[in-house]
Design a protein around this motif. Sequence first.
Motif, PDB file in Angstrom:
ATOM      1  N   ILE A 154       0.872  -1.178   0.000  1.00  0.00           N
ATOM      2  CA  ILE A 154       0.000   0.000   0.000  1.00  0.00           C
ATOM      3  C   ILE A 154       0.907   1.225   0.000  1.00  0.00           C
ATOM      4  O   ILE A 154       1.722   1.405   0.913  1.00  0.00           O
ATOM      5  N   ILE A 155       0.790   2.035  -1.037  1.00  0.00           N
ATOM      6  CA  ILE A 155       1.669   3.191  -1.216  1.00  0.00           C
ATOM      7  C   ILE A 155       0.849   4.447  -1.461  1.00  0.00           C
ATOM      8  O   ILE A 155      -0.370   4.383  -1.679  1.00  0.00           O
ATOM      9  N   GLU A 156       1.503   5.576  -1.416  1.00  0.00           N
ATOM     10  CA  GLU A 156       0.816   6.840  -1.669  1.00  0.00           C
ATOM     11  C   GLU A 156       0.274   6.870  -3.099  1.00  0.00           C
ATOM     12  O   GLU A 156       0.956   6.455  -4.038  1.00  0.00           O
ATOM     13  N   PHE A 157      -0.945   7.362  -3.257  1.00  0.00           N
ATOM     14  CA  PHE A 157      -1.476   7.577  -4.601  1.00  0.00           C
ATOM     15  C   PHE A 157      -1.202   9.030  -4.980  1.00  0.00           C
ATOM     16  O   PHE A 157      -1.605   9.959  -4.272  1.00  0.00           O
ATOM     17  N   ILE A 158      -0.487   9.206  -6.075  1.00  0.00           N
ATOM     18  CA  ILE A 158      -0.078  10.548  -6.490  1.00  0.00           C
ATOM     19  C   ILE A 158      -0.918  10.993  -7.671  1.00  0.00           C
ATOM     20  O   ILE A 158      -0.934  10.338  -8.723  1.00  0.00           O
ATOM     21  N   GLU A 159      -1.634  12.089  -7.476  1.00  0.00           N
ATOM     22  CA  GLU A 159      -2.397  12.682  -8.575  1.00  0.00           C
ATOM     23  C   GLU A 159      -1.407  13.364  -9.517  1.00  0.00           C
ATOM     24  O   GLU A 159      -0.760  14.341  -9.151  1.00  0.00           O
ATOM     25  N   GLY A 160      -1.258  12.846 -10.690  1.00  0.00           N
ATOM     26  CA  GLY A 160      -0.311  13.430 -11.637  1.00  0.00           C
ATOM     27  C   GLY A 160       0.057  12.423 -12.711  1.00  0.00           C
ATOM     28  O   GLY A 160      -0.691  11.484 -12.988  1.00  0.00           O
ATOM     29  N   GLN A 161       1.236  12.616 -13.289  1.00  0.00           N
ATOM     30  CA  GLN A 161       1.705  11.754 -14.375  1.00  0.00           C
ATOM     31  C   GLN A 161       3.151  11.385 -14.129  1.00  0.00           C
ATOM     32  O   GLN A 161       3.864  12.050 -13.362  1.00  0.00           O
ATOM     33  N   ASN A 162       3.600  10.311 -14.797  1.00  0.00           N
ATOM     34  CA  ASN A 162       5.034  10.045 -14.747  1.00  0.00           C
ATOM     35  C   ASN A 162       5.727  10.889 -15.824  1.00  0.00           C
ATOM     36  O   ASN A 162       5.081  11.440 -16.722  1.00  0.00           O
ATOM     37  N   LEU A 163       7.026  10.979 -15.720  1.00  0.00           N
ATOM     38  CA  LEU A 163       7.777  11.857 -16.620  1.00  0.00           C
ATOM     39  C   LEU A 163       7.660  11.437 -18.083  1.00  0.00           C
ATOM     40  O   LEU A 163       7.663  12.287 -18.976  1.00  0.00           O
ATOM     41  N   ARG A 164       7.572  10.153 -18.327  1.00  0.00           N
ATOM     42  CA  ARG A 164       7.453   9.706 -19.720  1.00  0.00           C
ATOM     43  C   ARG A 164       6.144  10.206 -20.343  1.00  0.00           C
ATOM     44  O   ARG A 164       6.124  10.684 -21.480  1.00  0.00           O
ATOM     45  N   GLU A 165       5.063  10.102 -19.557  1.00  0.00           N
ATOM     46  CA  GLU A 165       3.776  10.596 -20.044  1.00  0.00           C
ATOM     47  C   GLU A 165       3.829  12.102 -20.273  1.00  0.00           C
ATOM     48  O   GLU A 165       3.296  12.610 -21.267  1.00  0.00           O
ATOM     49  N   MET A 166       4.470  12.813 -19.370  1.00  0.00           N
ATOM     50  CA  MET A 166       4.567  14.263 -19.509  1.00  0.00           C
ATOM     51  C   MET A 166       5.371  14.642 -20.751  1.00  0.00           C
ATOM     52  O   MET A 166       5.034  15.585 -21.465  1.00  0.00           O
ATOM     53  N   MET A 167       6.436  13.890 -21.007  1.00  0.00           N
ATOM     54  CA  MET A 167       7.287  14.218 -22.149  1.00  0.00           C
ATOM     55  C   MET A 167       6.593  13.916 -23.478  1.00  0.00           C
ATOM     56  O   MET A 167       6.879  14.572 -24.480  1.00  0.00           O
ATOM     57  N   ARG A 168       5.700  12.937 -23.492  1.00  0.00           N
ATOM     58  CA  ARG A 168       4.940  12.682 -24.715  1.00  0.00           C
ATOM     59  C   ARG A 168       4.114  13.907 -25.095  1.00  0.00           C
ATOM     60  O   ARG A 168       3.881  14.184 -26.264  1.00  0.00           O
ATOM     61  N   ILE A 169       3.656  14.629 -24.071  1.00  0.00           N
ATOM     62  CA  ILE A 169       2.834  15.821 -24.308  1.00  0.00           C
ATOM     63  C   ILE A 169       3.704  17.064 -24.458  1.00  0.00           C
ATOM     64  O   ILE A 169       3.554  17.846 -25.400  1.00  0.00           O
TER      65      ILE A 169
END
Length: 508
Positions: A154-169
């Motif tokens: 059980i880990i923190e859920f982070i609202e956001g994106q990973n860097l790869r997804e961000m770089m695609r955009i």
Amino acid sequence: MSELTAEDFAQRAMDYELLDARQIDSVWSDLGTRDVALGAFQNVLLRRELMTNYQVERVIKGLRTGYFYGDYKVLYMVGTGTFARVFRTVHRTTGKVVAAKVLRRRFADDPKRAAQFVTEGELGMGLRHPNICPIYEVHSETSMHQVGTNYFLIIEFIEGQNLREMMRIRKKFSPIEATNLMIDIVSGLAYAAERGLTHRDLKLTNVLVSSKGRAKLVDFGLAAFAEQIQEDGAATNPRTVDYAGLEMATGAPRDDPRSDLFFAGSIYYSMLTGQLPLADTRDRALRLAADRYLKVRPIADVAPELPRSAASVAIKAMEPNPDRRYDSPSSLLLDLKLALQKLEKGDHTQAGQIRTQLTGGMSGDAGMKKLEGLNKTVMIVEANPEMQNVLRERLKKYGYRVLVIGDPNRALGRFDDGGMPPADIVVFSAVDLGLDALEAFNTFGKSPHTRDFPAVLLVKEKHVELKEKAVFGDRRKSMTMPIKVRELRNLIHILLQKTAQLKEGAEA
């Protein structure tokens, strides 16, 4: 098989503990009748957020498992990898939203792998840092509805994106944005390194960026598990192959902690240029090929417009020879913070303008020289032209940018003009300038514009009175002539490191 009705679906949802009788009754009340199509019933459930599409689809299929992990209800899948799937979940009673990383069945059925997954997860639980995604709980759980045991974190859920997804955009980031994110990434690495842990799986997808713009590392503590899977041959974690390929190509020892710094540099390179420095391939042989790591296209060629302050840090982090790379996350972090200061104040020196210095001759002792002074500027206040030339040429060989000024007052004025500081350190030579150099040295140490910058005073042996009037401190040192330039260079290096450490301590 008869077609599933709305009432059949409602009963399943209750049997699987996804809904209770009160919630079901409220939906019937909303609809005004039980004689409705299944689709209409599902639409109300989804609109009222009583169920998710993930849950609805599984209920329709009659799947009895996969809805809960411990006290956490699964909402939907957010990602899948070689050895685990990640779900967004919510606690049954508290409503806290977290992520569950669940070990895939083929690994969960192997006692050795399952035990190591738990061990590595427990190791990761000890890390608490703003730039590391925390592991809250580690579980092994047997369900009455399935064969075998579930292993999950059980880990923190982070609202956001990973860097790869961000770089695609985004394609790439501005130097300031990229450097801020790298400071977050390397801060997490430095914290873990102080506790004897390395990441060993640094990649764009293992850096999550929250909605507030903070970068967080994930999968800390799971690297050894991923290595084990790769070695046992049941699966291949491409990134562990990358680490093995780097260490074989560069002659580094296995599990070299400096390998994390190379891949941190690779992330920085990607963010700055919008291009991957390492060829992206699934072919294991190509991933292990030495040229993949030894013949990275120079960042100054890919993006000649990049500021020197950022490009030079990426170059040193990705230095193939591990002995010339940054030796720790802390040393990389110091240079990133210095680079950020320069970027924020306006660094107009482009990597393309100094391509030869940044990319040429990076082997053997020459390579070591090039790297020492990268991203650092030394101002020499010296009246003697011959000495000016000697100091300029010798320091430039070690990668320093050298600015020579013959007038002490003009040197001070360069720091007072309100623009970007012209240098990181100043060497005042009193050999020919005498009292003027001494007064400038003392003024430099007291002025609010310059007191945080290091300085060196060069004096002759007979200048006892000058030395007695000089004000020294952590950032203020003197050397007595004649000296070897190597000795001066070593002092410059020590003072720059000391200044960075003092600044970091003040910000902590």
